[in-house]
Write a protein that holds these residues in place. Structure first.
Motif, mmCIF file in Angstrom:
data_model
loop_
_atom_site.group_PDB
_atom_site.id
_atom_site.type_symbol
_atom_site.label_atom_id
_atom_site.label_comp_id
_atom_site.label_asym_id
_atom_site.label_seq_id
_atom_site.Cartn_x
_atom_site.Cartn_y
_atom_site.Cartn_z
ATOM 1 N N SER A 182 0.805 -1.220 0.000
ATOM 2 C CA SER A 182 0.000 0.000 0.000
ATOM 3 C C SER A 182 0.836 1.266 0.000
ATOM 4 O O SER A 182 0.316 2.351 -0.180
ATOM 5 C CB SER A 182 -0.922 0.009 1.229
ATOM 6 N N LEU A 183 2.140 1.123 0.184
ATOM 7 C CA LEU A 183 3.009 2.298 0.137
ATOM 8 C C LEU A 183 2.834 3.043 -1.172
ATOM 9 O O LEU A 183 2.859 4.265 -1.214
ATOM 10 C CB LEU A 183 4.475 1.857 0.283
ATOM 11 N N PHE A 184 2.636 2.302 -2.244
ATOM 12 C CA PHE A 184 2.558 2.923 -3.556
ATOM 13 C C PHE A 184 1.147 3.437 -3.864
ATOM 14 O O PHE A 184 0.916 3.993 -4.930
ATOM 15 C CB PHE A 184 3.008 1.927 -4.616
ATOM 16 N N ASN A 185 0.223 3.240 -2.927
ATOM 17 C CA ASN A 185 -1.131 3.738 -3.112
ATOM 18 C C ASN A 185 -1.479 4.834 -2.110
ATOM 19 O O ASN A 185 -2.640 5.183 -1.938
ATOM 20 C CB ASN A 185 -2.146 2.582 -2.966
ATOM 21 N N LEU A 186 -0.471 5.363 -1.434
ATOM 22 C CA LEU A 186 -0.724 6.383 -0.429
ATOM 23 C C LEU A 186 -1.298 7.643 -1.054
ATOM 24 O O LEU A 186 -0.884 8.066 -2.129
ATOM 25 C CB LEU A 186 0.576 6.749 0.299
ATOM 26 N N ARG A 187 -2.272 8.215 -0.372
ATOM 27 C CA ARG A 187 -2.775 9.514 -0.799
ATOM 28 C C ARG A 187 -1.658 10.529 -0.656
ATOM 29 O O ARG A 187 -0.852 10.465 0.266
ATOM 30 C CB ARG A 187 -3.965 9.935 0.081
ATOM 31 N N LYS A 188 -1.591 11.473 -1.571
ATOM 32 C CA LYS A 188 -0.548 12.475 -1.499
ATOM 33 C C LYS A 188 -0.750 13.330 -0.256
ATOM 34 O O LYS A 188 -1.830 13.811 0.022
ATOM 35 C CB LYS A 188 -0.561 13.356 -2.753
ATOM 36 N N SER A 189 0.294 13.501 0.479
ATOM 37 C CA SER A 189 0.251 14.301 1.695
ATOM 38 C C SER A 189 1.553 15.075 1.816
ATOM 39 O O SER A 189 2.629 14.479 1.873
ATOM 40 C CB SER A 189 0.058 13.400 2.933
ATOM 41 N N LYS A 190 1.448 16.395 1.840
ATOM 42 C CA LYS A 190 2.647 17.227 1.955
ATOM 43 C C LYS A 190 3.355 16.960 3.274
ATOM 44 O O LYS A 190 4.583 16.935 3.349
ATOM 45 C CB LYS A 190 2.272 18.701 1.844
ATOM 46 N N LYS A 191 2.579 16.734 4.337
ATOM 47 C CA LYS A 191 3.182 16.483 5.646
ATOM 48 C C LYS A 191 3.942 15.169 5.666
ATOM 49 O O LYS A 191 4.978 15.048 6.317
ATOM 50 C CB LYS A 191 2.106 16.496 6.740
ATOM 51 N N LEU A 192 3.425 14.157 4.959
ATOM 52 C CA LEU A 192 4.099 12.867 4.907
ATOM 53 C C LEU A 192 5.465 13.014 4.245
ATOM 54 O O LEU A 192 6.482 12.533 4.760
ATOM 55 C CB LEU A 192 3.251 11.855 4.137
ATOM 56 N N TYR A 193 5.497 13.678 3.098
ATOM 57 C CA TYR A 193 6.755 13.860 2.390
ATOM 58 C C TYR A 193 7.695 14.788 3.156
ATOM 59 O O TYR A 193 8.914 14.604 3.146
ATOM 60 C CB TYR A 193 6.499 14.399 0.983
ATOM 61 N N LYS A 241 -3.992 8.803 9.857
ATOM 62 C CA LYS A 241 -4.103 8.909 8.401
ATOM 63 C C LYS A 241 -3.320 7.790 7.713
ATOM 64 O O LYS A 241 -3.746 7.262 6.686
ATOM 65 C CB LYS A 241 -3.581 10.263 7.923
ATOM 66 N N PHE A 242 -2.152 7.469 8.280
ATOM 67 C CA PHE A 242 -1.287 6.436 7.697
ATOM 68 C C PHE A 242 -0.812 5.489 8.787
ATOM 69 O O PHE A 242 -0.485 5.936 9.889
ATOM 70 C CB PHE A 242 -0.062 7.068 7.025
ATOM 71 N N PRO A 243 -0.735 4.192 8.496
ATOM 72 C CA PRO A 243 -0.180 3.228 9.467
ATOM 73 C C PRO A 243 1.298 3.512 9.740
ATOM 74 O O PRO A 243 1.998 4.079 8.900
ATOM 75 C CB PRO A 243 -0.358 1.876 8.759
ATOM 76 N N GLU A 244 1.757 3.094 10.919
ATOM 77 C CA GLU A 244 3.146 3.349 11.327
ATOM 78 C C GLU A 244 4.144 2.780 10.324
ATOM 79 O O GLU A 244 5.143 3.423 9.984
ATOM 80 C CB GLU A 244 3.395 2.724 12.707
ATOM 81 N N LYS A 245 3.890 1.564 9.843
ATOM 82 C CA LYS A 245 4.834 0.898 8.944
ATOM 83 C C LYS A 245 4.937 1.641 7.618
ATOM 84 O O LYS A 245 6.001 1.689 6.996
ATOM 85 C CB LYS A 245 4.405 -0.547 8.713
ATOM 86 N N GLU A 246 3.836 2.246 7.172
ATOM 87 C CA GLU A 246 3.861 2.957 5.901
ATOM 88 C C GLU A 246 4.603 4.285 6.032
ATOM 89 O O GLU A 246 5.298 4.713 5.102
ATOM 90 C CB GLU A 246 2.441 3.177 5.390
#
Length: 288
Positions: A54-65, A173-178
């Protein structure tokens, strides 16, 4: 809770032992090559744990990047800084992370300071800066490190604080592993780019022949990275970024013991003075 405290101890040990292993590994590997290998293998270890990749299906998030960017900045600045400094210096600088988290929260989140927090923040930062500038007072030696290396370690600690703050807003919003895998992916991809540029400029990937000690250190840091960042994210999710940053309290003790045993580093009077001021300041800052 007791479970959070135990998790805090485990994360603190992983952080302290990982730094020493990086220092050993860099005796043979260039920083770019070491970081590339470490996080490529770590990414491959984490990838099977992701649900349907699912890493490659993550919704775009500026905070994540942005969080991943600061995580990469943290490891890169640490790798270059520790080459020019010591594990003992790093262990004294890292406890200021909770203070940095508080200062950043005050600036951007308008958090208010209490009197003990103001005094503690001043003392903690003063003690850390005292150690940072030891090379200026005592001359650049093996025991004090170089000023540039110490400043890079400060930048690494600041990046660590920003990573913790931003990671807190990502939970739910996102699991820890992702979150962790996203950082690993960005780390090895960026280092691959820098590595290619270094090769084009004629810079070697290896500083010296790979020894059993350096190779073992690399393998250790791979598993250390996977365990540390997943458990660090879990600690943030359970107890918050400020509590998670308290892993830095235990870092000086664990890191100094490992540095003396594995790297033959020896603390000076300046380290004891600066470290004592720093730890007292951080303790005062966190006092309720």
């Amino acid at each position: 809770t007791m479970s959070n405290f135990i998790l805090l101890l485990v994360v603190a040990f992983l952080a302290a032992s990982g730094g020493g292993a990086v220092k050993i590994g860099l005796q043979s590997f260039s920083p770019y090559f070491f970081i590339f290998l470490r996080y490529l293998f770590a990414f491959l270890l984490v990838l099977p744990l992701l649900k349907n990749h699912s890493l490659f299906n993550l919704r775009k998030s500026k905070k994540l990047y942005l969080a991943s960017f600061f995580a990469v900045a943290m490891v890169v600045l640490f790798a270059f800084g520790i080459q020019l400094s010591t594990i003992i210096n790093s262990s004294i600088i890292s406890p200021t992370t909770p203070i940095m988290v508080g200062v950043i929260s005050h600036i951007f989140l308008k958090a208010r300071y209490k009197k003990n927090e103001i005094i503690g923040a001043f003392l903690g930062l003063f003690g850390a800066l005292f150690v940072v500038f030891l090379p200026v007072f005592q001359g650049e030696q093996t025991v004090t490190g170089r000023l540039l290396g110490n400043l890079l370690l400060v930048g690494s600690a600041l990046s660590y604080a920003l990573y913790g703050i931003l990671s807190r807003s990502l939970h739910g919003k996102f699991p820890e592993k992702e979150i962790t895998a996203n950082f690993f992916l960005l780390a090895w991809v960026t280092q691959l780019t820098f590595m290619i540029l270094a090769l084009l400029n004629g810079q070697p990937l290896l500083i010296a022949p790979i020894t059993v000690k350096a190779g073992g250190a690399l393998l250790f840091t791979v598993f250390n990275a996977v365990a540390f960042y997943i458990l660090f994210q879990r600690l943030i999710a359970r107890a918050g970024s400020v509590y998670a940053s308290f892993t830095s309290y235990l870092n000086p003790v664990i890191s100094t013991i490992l540095a003396v045993i594995l790297l033959s580093e020896r603390p000076t009077l300046g380290h004891f003075v600066g470290g004592s001021i720093t730890l007292f300041g951080v303790w005062l800052y966190g006092r309720k």
